[in-house]
Design a protein around this motif. Sequence first.
Motif, PDB file in Angstrom:
ATOM      1  N   UNK A  82       6.368  23.101  25.620  1.00 41.10           N
ATOM      2  CA  UNK A  82       6.241  23.381  24.190  1.00 41.10           C
ATOM      3  C   UNK A  82       6.594  24.806  23.799  1.00 41.10           C
ATOM      4  N   UNK A  83       6.350  25.765  24.703  1.00 41.79           N
ATOM      5  CA  UNK A  83       6.473  27.165  24.290  1.00 41.79           C
ATOM      6  C   UNK A  83       7.428  27.956  25.187  1.00 41.79           C
ATOM      7  N   UNK A  86      11.401  27.647  25.497  1.00 39.14           N
ATOM      8  CA  UNK A  86      12.267  28.014  24.368  1.00 39.14           C
ATOM      9  C   UNK A  86      12.485  29.519  24.271  1.00 39.14           C
ATOM     10  N   UNK A  87      11.771  30.283  25.065  1.00 35.66           N
ATOM     11  CA  UNK A  87      11.850  31.737  24.944  1.00 35.66           C
ATOM     12  C   UNK A  87      12.481  32.367  26.179  1.00 35.66           C
ATOM     13  N   UNK A  89      15.297  33.582  26.971  1.00 37.15           N
ATOM     14  CA  UNK A  89      16.092  34.805  26.843  1.00 37.15           C
ATOM     15  C   UNK A  89      15.378  35.885  26.051  1.00 37.15           C
ATOM     16  N   UNK A  90      14.097  35.692  25.777  1.00 36.79           N
ATOM     17  CA  UNK A  90      13.352  36.673  24.986  1.00 36.79           C
ATOM     18  C   UNK A  90      12.058  37.035  25.717  1.00 36.79           C
ATOM     19  N   UNK A  91      12.170  37.834  26.785  1.00 35.51           N
ATOM     20  CA  UNK A  91      11.003  38.075  27.650  1.00 35.51           C
ATOM     21  C   UNK A  91       9.793  38.646  26.912  1.00 35.51           C
ATOM     22  N   UNK A  93       9.046  38.277  23.766  1.00 35.13           N
ATOM     23  CA  UNK A  93       8.477  37.236  22.912  1.00 35.13           C
ATOM     24  C   UNK A  93       7.668  36.231  23.727  1.00 35.13           C
ATOM     25  N   UNK A  95       5.760  37.035  26.184  1.00 35.81           N
ATOM     26  CA  UNK A  95       4.442  37.656  26.286  1.00 35.81           C
ATOM     27  C   UNK A  95       3.625  37.371  25.028  1.00 35.81           C
ATOM     28  N   UNK A  96       4.264  37.577  23.877  1.00 33.31           N
ATOM     29  CA  UNK A  96       3.546  37.394  22.613  1.00 33.31           C
ATOM     30  C   UNK A  96       3.109  35.944  22.446  1.00 33.31           C
ATOM     31  N   UNK A  97       4.014  34.997  22.784  1.00 29.51           N
ATOM     32  CA  UNK A  97       3.684  33.583  22.600  1.00 29.51           C
ATOM     33  C   UNK A  97       2.569  33.159  23.558  1.00 29.51           C
ATOM     34  N   UNK A  99       0.304  35.046  24.696  1.00 29.10           N
ATOM     35  CA  UNK A  99      -0.914  35.629  24.133  1.00 29.10           C
ATOM     36  C   UNK A  99      -1.539  34.652  23.139  1.00 29.10           C
ATOM     37  N   UNK A 100      -0.668  34.048  22.304  1.00 30.62           N
ATOM     38  CA  UNK A 100      -1.137  33.046  21.347  1.00 30.62           C
ATOM     39  C   UNK A 100      -1.707  31.827  22.053  1.00 30.62           C
ATOM     40  N   UNK A 101      -1.048  31.391  23.133  1.00 31.30           N
ATOM     41  CA  UNK A 101      -1.535  30.242  23.908  1.00 31.30           C
ATOM     42  C   UNK A 101      -2.941  30.550  24.439  1.00 31.30           C
ATOM     43  N   UNK A 104      -5.468  30.152  21.753  1.00 32.91           N
ATOM     44  CA  UNK A 104      -5.703  28.731  21.445  1.00 32.91           C
ATOM     45  C   UNK A 104      -6.604  28.096  22.508  1.00 32.91           C
TER      46      UNK A 104
ATOM     47  N   UNK B   5      13.170  41.304  21.050  1.00 37.19           N
ATOM     48  CA  UNK B   5      14.319  40.478  20.752  1.00 37.19           C
ATOM     49  C   UNK B   5      14.271  39.776  19.414  1.00 37.19           C
ATOM     50  N   UNK B 310      -8.575  29.887  16.211  1.00 32.88           N
ATOM     51  CA  UNK B 310      -7.679  28.860  16.737  1.00 32.88           C
ATOM     52  C   UNK B 310      -6.419  28.783  15.887  1.00 32.88           C
ATOM     53  N   UNK B 313      -4.159  31.737  16.567  1.00 29.87           N
ATOM     54  CA  UNK B 313      -3.411  31.547  17.806  1.00 29.87           C
ATOM     55  C   UNK B 313      -2.222  30.624  17.609  1.00 29.87           C
ATOM     56  N   UNK B 316       0.430  32.363  15.658  1.00 27.64           N
ATOM     57  CA  UNK B 316       1.163  33.344  16.464  1.00 27.64           C
ATOM     58  C   UNK B 316       2.267  32.647  17.269  1.00 27.64           C
ATOM     59  N   UNK B 317       1.907  31.520  17.907  1.00 26.27           N
ATOM     60  CA  UNK B 317       2.895  30.790  18.698  1.00 26.27           C
ATOM     61  C   UNK B 317       4.040  30.309  17.814  1.00 26.27           C
ATOM     62  N   UNK B 320       6.327  33.197  16.561  1.00 25.35           N
ATOM     63  CA  UNK B 320       7.192  33.729  17.614  1.00 25.35           C
ATOM     64  C   UNK B 320       8.314  32.735  17.936  1.00 25.35           C
ATOM     65  N   UNK B 321       7.965  31.450  17.956  1.00 29.60           N
ATOM     66  CA  UNK B 321       8.948  30.428  18.326  1.00 29.60           C
ATOM     67  C   UNK B 321      10.000  30.216  17.250  1.00 29.60           C
TER      68      UNK B 321
END
Lengths: 282, 340
Positions: A82-83, A86-87, A89-91, A93, A95-97, A99-101, A104, B5, B310, B313, B316-317, B320-321
């Motif tokens: 899911x996450x 897709x990222x 080529x964006x190392x 990003x 990290x940021x995604x 972080x969101x996981x 959650x 990026x 929640x 979070x 944020x995902x 970013x996506x």
Amino acid sequence: MTATVLTQVVNGLSLASILILIALGLAVIFGLLGVINLAHADLFMAGMYAVVLVQGVTGSFWLGVLAAPLAVGAVGLVVERGVVRWLRDRPLDTLLATLGVGIVIREGVKLLFGAGYRQVANPLPGNIAIGPVAYPVYRLLLIAVTIVVLAALAVWLYRTAPGLRLRAMLQDRETAAAFGIDPDRASLFAFVIGAALAGLAGALMSPLVTVGPDVGIIYLARAFMVVVVGGVGSVLGLVGGGVIIGGGDALAGYFLNPTIANAAVLVLAVIILRFRPGGLFR
Amino acid sequence: MSSVDAPREAPPGIAEASRGTLGRAWAAIPHIAVILLLFAYPLVASDYQIGLMAQFLTFGLLAMSLDLLGDRAGLVSFGHGAWFGLGAYALALTLERVPGVGGTYLGFLLAAVVAGGFAALLGSQLFLGRQRVGGVYFGIVTLAVAAILQLVVMGWSSFTGGSNGLYGFATPELAPGLELTGSRAPYVLIAIVCILIYYGLTWALRSALGLALLAARQNPKRAESVGVPIGRFQLIVFAIAGAIAGIAGALYVPVGFVSPDLFGLTFSTYVIVWMVLGGRGALIGGFVGAIGLGQLETALSGTFVTLWLLMVGVLLIVVVLVWPRGALGALATVTRAVRP
């Protein structure tokens, strides 16, 4: 005197093995995919709650230890599909995604289990005599388990076909693909293994800590340091990092108060990283 | 490895110059409107709301400094809250020893110097060596540095107050009789400082240095080959971002609690969330994120206490996506559609 020294040595070994166990999943995902998984601490924590749940239903701690890597590995599958995928080529990003996981997962656990603390009873409460020192059986078991898991990981990476495919993909994604390796499947596989290892570590650590939704965060900085101080992508580096951070913690903890000892070891790690950004053992 | 990026358009300096007089006047409208709104807010809001807004502004300033670091140096700090904490403790500890007007100004100065100096010291070690420590490693190092500072603050309780934090220090005082108590006086000071720093930075980034930084960020190898000293630039940006974060922390003192939580991973995570959701690469995004999320949380968390984080979070995902430019990116799309 020899007894105190011996206790500290075993303490250091125990702490090192625990940190290696916790850092394993992080190291697999970072080493094989180049992805820093900031959700690692929360996957680790989810492994503890898998034990809480399974033990609550079946009454067996060991069934929980079996279930945790499966459940957390499944979470890893969802996260990669899911996450993370897709990222590629964006190392940063990634990290940021992740972080969101992590947020959650943590908040999801709070929602399902409540924010309160849980205790997991130690399944092997006794002590064993090592020479003049009596040491908790469970901690010795953890040292053994860490060695076994490390060995299994090394065999898997260096002696089996899936491991070979992963290492090929790590070296050169496109060439590996040209030789018929599906890089997407290999990536997925590596991520799921890393997540499952985080879950296993959480399950095995659950009797030693007070289980709560924020428990993983305490270990996150040190787990990262174990991975990078030794050198990313090598089993030897991981062991070296664990011994330095864990052993250093036990050693400094003997002379200083635990909080300052903790800080001192992290300072040492930052200094090592500054002079050897690639890690000590490569 | 060493680049943030988010997709972006022409640098602001270049985009601005290509507009006519009408375009420039049109472009000034939102700036004037936002400044008017900032100063009109205390006239209509309650003391409680003003206090909250003052906090959100300091958070916005902090998130802006993180964005500066990401956009101009290609670095994401995972412990940026620590620099905010350094600033807050610098002012509070100074006021504990030197009350009054002198202590206030000394404290603010120390907040900027300690936080900026610490960033410069760390940066000199990370960026000037033969092997630069950048990209994801910088993230790990900052995460560890924040953890170290938090442990030190907790462990050295005779100096820092330990886990209870600091309280009972003198009220900051800008001039004899002009104390920063309640929420209105701090709010006005915070709003003025935020505006000054924002426009100061915007101006500074249009200089040759700012453009060189952008070049270094967008293609480090090429910039380095034409003689841009990337390591030294990263050091400068890190020091400036650290100093701004320190000032933000000092500004937070009259409206918040000075506690070790400021050094914690949770707070630093929030800073990243504000920056990303607000929109990266335009400085103002940090404010949009901090104020937007802060107000939303105040309005919604009564109904969604357990669900709030929640949702943050998940947001944020998703951002970013699928929408790496955040709320500002969405706004830019809309304004471009209606611009004459």
